[in-house]
Design a protein around this motif. Structure first.
Motif, mmCIF file in Angstrom:
data_model
loop_
_atom_site.group_PDB
_atom_site.id
_atom_site.type_symbol
_atom_site.label_atom_id
_atom_site.label_comp_id
_atom_site.label_asym_id
_atom_site.label_seq_id
_atom_site.Cartn_x
_atom_site.Cartn_y
_atom_site.Cartn_z
ATOM 1 N N GLN A 19 0.816 -1.202 0.000
ATOM 2 C CA GLN A 19 0.000 0.000 0.000
ATOM 3 C C GLN A 19 0.859 1.266 0.000
ATOM 4 N N VAL A 50 -1.308 7.524 0.640
ATOM 5 C CA VAL A 50 -1.941 8.353 1.674
ATOM 6 C C VAL A 50 -1.379 8.022 3.046
ATOM 7 N N SER A 51 -1.407 9.021 3.913
ATOM 8 C CA SER A 51 -0.998 8.884 5.317
ATOM 9 C C SER A 51 0.429 8.340 5.450
ATOM 10 N N ASN A 83 -3.531 17.062 -0.952
ATOM 11 C CA ASN A 83 -3.140 16.283 0.228
ATOM 12 C C ASN A 83 -1.705 16.536 0.656
ATOM 13 N N ASN A 120 1.747 12.920 2.835
ATOM 14 C CA ASN A 120 0.386 12.891 2.302
ATOM 15 C C ASN A 120 -0.576 12.872 3.489
ATOM 16 N N ASN A 122 -3.805 12.918 3.545
ATOM 17 C CA ASN A 122 -5.064 12.204 3.316
ATOM 18 C C ASN A 122 -6.281 13.066 3.662
ATOM 19 N N ASN A 124 -8.218 14.445 1.321
ATOM 20 C CA ASN A 124 -9.211 14.217 0.270
ATOM 21 C C ASN A 124 -8.971 12.834 -0.315
ATOM 22 N N SER A 125 -10.044 12.089 -0.552
ATOM 23 C CA SER A 125 -9.913 10.705 -1.010
ATOM 24 C C SER A 125 -9.711 10.570 -2.520
ATOM 25 N N SER A 126 -9.766 11.690 -3.270
ATOM 26 C CA SER A 126 -9.619 11.606 -4.721
ATOM 27 C C SER A 126 -8.177 11.289 -5.104
ATOM 28 N N THR A 127 -8.008 10.654 -6.251
ATOM 29 C CA THR A 127 -6.672 10.324 -6.747
ATOM 30 C C THR A 127 -5.861 11.580 -7.033
ATOM 31 N N SER A 130 -3.776 13.224 -4.285
ATOM 32 C CA SER A 130 -2.547 12.567 -3.854
ATOM 33 C C SER A 130 -1.515 12.456 -4.984
#
Length: 218
Positions: A19, A50-51, A83, A120, A122, A124-127, A130
């Motif tokens: 991931q 993310v994160s 992000n 990052n 995180n 916003n969840s959009s691609t 990131s």
């Protein structure tokens, strides 16, 4: 041994590291063309996991064979996803270099962009949030391999987390030339009794243009 413990351990050593691998993709990976005398700009999209917080650097290699077939004109950041608000493209400087060990004045066929640490958040969840988009501009040179209809690959490597890498390539085809050559023919009457005639050449970018010079007198 408890099967739940085994599954939990496997997720930690396999799934979680996967991931955290950044995604690297050209937009578009194939179908790009360029004329001799022109340059072409490629878009490279890098999706940051993310994160996460880690260091990154981007290496671009133009087509090369003993000497540069293409030169790297520029590597710049176009956009940075929301992000990563602490990443500022104005702070990132590209270093250009050459793999050519034979020429007295080699062209830059490599570029390295040290991005430093990137977090990052995180938000916003959009691609897109990131993703960092890079503009890579390259141009064909006067090389025996740079001929009409030939295909060449641009290679990029993203170094991250110290020793890890992700690689990607984009294919480019050379199609024609952007230099227009004009031929002029002038006829003179029989009153001209003498003439001066010379062949000349002049460099225009990476191309050599040839022309004739004539003078007549009576």
């Amino acid at each position: 041994m408890d099967i739940t413990f085994i599954l939990s351990y496997l997720l930690q050593i396999i799934f979680i590291p996967l991931q955290a691998i950044p995604l690297l993709e050209f937009n578009q990976p194939t179908g790009q063309t360029v004329a001799m005398g022109d340059a072409v700009t490629l878009l490279l999209e890098v999706q940051i996991p993310v994160s996460t917080t880690t260091s990154y650097s981007l290496i671009v290699k133009a087509p090369f064979s003993t000497t540069a077939i293409f030169k790297v004109c520029s590597v710049e950041i176009q956009t940075i996803g929301e992000n990563m608000p602490c990443v500022h493209k104005e702070d990132k400087k590209t270093v250009y270099s050459s793999r050519d060990l034979t020429s007295s004045s080699p062209e830059p066929d490599m570029a390295t962009l040290d991005l430093g640490g990137i977090t990052n958040l995180n938000l916003n969840s959009s691609t897109a949030a990131s993703t960092i988009v890079f503009e890579i501009t390259i141009a064909p040179l006067n090389h025996t391999a740079a001929v009409d209809s030939s295909f060449h690959n641009v290679e990029v490597t993203l170094n991250y987390a110290g020793t890890s890498t992700v690689d990607q390539t984009s294919s480019i085809q050379i199609v024609g030339t952007s230099v227009l050559t004009t031929s002029v023919s002038v006829s003179y009457g029989s009153l001209w009794t003498g003439h001066f005639h010379s062949h000349n050449q002049v460099a225009v970018g990476n191309d050599i243009l040839y022309y004739e010079q004539r003078r007549y007198w009576n």
